[in-house]
Write a protein that holds these residues in place. Sequence first.
Motif, mmCIF file in Angstrom:
data_model
loop_
_atom_site.group_PDB
_atom_site.id
_atom_site.type_symbol
_atom_site.label_atom_id
_atom_site.label_comp_id
_atom_site.label_asym_id
_atom_site.label_seq_id
_atom_site.Cartn_x
_atom_site.Cartn_y
_atom_site.Cartn_z
ATOM 1 N N LEU A 262 -42.297 -8.743 5.246
ATOM 2 C CA LEU A 262 -41.167 -9.277 6.014
ATOM 3 C C LEU A 262 -41.153 -10.797 5.973
ATOM 4 O O LEU A 262 -40.098 -11.420 5.784
ATOM 5 N N GLY A 263 -42.335 -11.407 6.131
ATOM 6 C CA GLY A 263 -42.406 -12.868 6.053
ATOM 7 C C GLY A 263 -42.036 -13.388 4.680
ATOM 8 O O GLY A 263 -41.387 -14.435 4.553
ATOM 9 N N LEU A 264 -42.451 -12.672 3.622
ATOM 10 C CA LEU A 264 -42.091 -13.068 2.261
ATOM 11 C C LEU A 264 -40.586 -13.034 2.066
ATOM 12 O O LEU A 264 -40.005 -13.942 1.459
ATOM 13 N N ALA A 265 -39.939 -12.010 2.593
ATOM 14 C CA ALA A 265 -38.493 -11.865 2.399
ATOM 15 C C ALA A 265 -37.694 -12.850 3.249
ATOM 16 O O ALA A 265 -36.698 -13.419 2.779
ATOM 17 N N VAL A 266 -38.133 -13.072 4.500
ATOM 18 C CA VAL A 266 -37.338 -13.879 5.432
ATOM 19 C C VAL A 266 -37.726 -15.352 5.371
ATOM 20 O O VAL A 266 -36.882 -16.223 5.131
ATOM 21 N N PHE A 267 -38.991 -15.649 5.576
ATOM 22 C CA PHE A 267 -39.401 -17.045 5.719
ATOM 23 C C PHE A 267 -39.470 -17.792 4.386
ATOM 24 O O PHE A 267 -39.190 -18.993 4.342
ATOM 25 N N LEU A 268 -39.827 -17.097 3.309
ATOM 26 C CA LEU A 268 -39.945 -17.768 2.013
ATOM 27 C C LEU A 268 -38.678 -17.641 1.181
ATOM 28 O O LEU A 268 -38.122 -18.640 0.727
ATOM 29 N N ASN A 269 -38.224 -16.406 0.973
ATOM 30 C CA ASN A 269 -37.074 -16.198 0.083
ATOM 31 C C ASN A 269 -35.753 -16.580 0.729
ATOM 32 O O ASN A 269 -34.852 -17.102 0.047
ATOM 33 N N PHE A 270 -35.590 -16.335 2.040
ATOM 34 C CA PHE A 270 -34.317 -16.617 2.697
ATOM 35 C C PHE A 270 -34.292 -18.011 3.327
ATOM 36 O O PHE A 270 -33.339 -18.772 3.134
ATOM 37 N N MET A 271 -35.337 -18.362 4.081
ATOM 38 C CA MET A 271 -35.356 -19.646 4.786
ATOM 39 C C MET A 271 -35.963 -20.771 3.947
ATOM 40 O O MET A 271 -35.893 -21.935 4.342
ATOM 41 N N ASN A 272 -36.563 -20.442 2.802
ATOM 42 C CA ASN A 272 -37.124 -21.434 1.875
ATOM 43 C C ASN A 272 -38.161 -22.341 2.535
ATOM 44 O O ASN A 272 -38.224 -23.544 2.272
ATOM 45 N N LEU A 273 -38.985 -21.776 3.396
ATOM 46 C CA LEU A 273 -40.084 -22.532 3.985
ATOM 47 C C LEU A 273 -41.196 -22.704 2.949
ATOM 48 O O LEU A 273 -41.281 -21.943 1.990
#
Length: 424
Positions: A262-273
């Motif tokens: 979930l963190g990979l999909a949301v925080f990295l791929n979507f939010m580009n953190l």
Amino acid sequence: MNKEHKISTMDRVNVGLAARYRKEKRFRLFGLSAIVVSLLFLVLLLGSIAAKGYTAFRQTQVLLDIHFDPAVLDVNNLATADYAALVRSAIFALFPEVDSRQDKRLLGKLISTGAAYTIQEMVMNKPELIGSTKAIWVLADDTVDMFVKGYFPRDVPESERQISDKQMVWIDQLTAAGRVAGKFNTTFFLAGDSREPELAGIRGAAMGSMFTLIVTLLLSFPIGVAAAVYLEEFAPKNRWTDLVEVNINNLAAIPSIVFGLLGLAVFLNFMNLPRSASLVGGLVLTLMTLPTIIIASRASLKSVPPSIREAALGVGASKMQTITHHILPLAMPGMMTGTIIGMARALGETAPLLMIGMVAFIVDVPHGFNDPATVLPVQIYLWADSPERAFVERTSAAIMVLLLLLLTMNAAAVFLRNKFERRW
């Protein structure tokens, strides 16, 4: 006749009681045996880790007479000077009979490559050392360290060990001269990761764990407590709140790697953190620990007697005043205990952090929440996959440090529970 019937009935009752007592005794014996076996396995596990890792807290060092040669050290360009040449000259001076190129290469391998950085740091801090000669303890190579600690046997053919016969003779000569000693391994606690075992340390991973836990605590505790207060004190009892409660309980049992995905999909791929940052790791662990904190906080709120609420409302306090002034202070010890347990679980997690890139080889110690970082469990995972024998003891030593931190956090939870818990 009635008397005989009565006696036989009592006999049957006594026989039944005796059988029941025997079953109860066997059951208690089984339970005690299970506890004893569990403790034995725990002692075996901890003993095995300690036996492999305690030697990592001492590191073999060699005493060299370093001559800070002005011909090598240019005062105007100290950063790029050949400090390794100073180390080689010092070790060669102890064995003037070694003259062949191959033997000199073997002799030079007795000293760690980190010795040059030690000399560089000394010269950069005190340039007045140039031109003098000083006896300095420098790190030995990891193969020398393993040999001195007895991990490489002497009575095997040279081809079956990582150290040559000539190097064994040189080490023995240095030891006889008092130039080899085991000292406390400060590098293990003060350095970051390295490809060289004798230079590898846990400071980078420890700082990464600290930054990650800070983010997790600052987010999960207030959100978890607020959610618990709303669900327990304000939310209406209907199908929607029942659905929320069921999902919270289900999230507490979901494998941690799902939160990593979930963190990979949301925080990295979507939010580009930033990848492999403590900030993202803290966000992922916040999602993982929230269900645990919410469940523990709700249980603490339920443990407060209804008479406290009724008394506060009866003297004119509002609903919010009742919660903030009476309910929360009484439930806070249980909330803190649940939070510490959740943080301890977050400290030992590896799988969700692997999914967000915190498995990268990072040498520099992180200084902020956005810097690339790793954590202690991931560092242990990386070292366990390294082939060098010296990394085996460092892996076990890092496990010992992690277990000590987890034990401290759980002991703090028990202490807070016993100190502030009120019995009604």
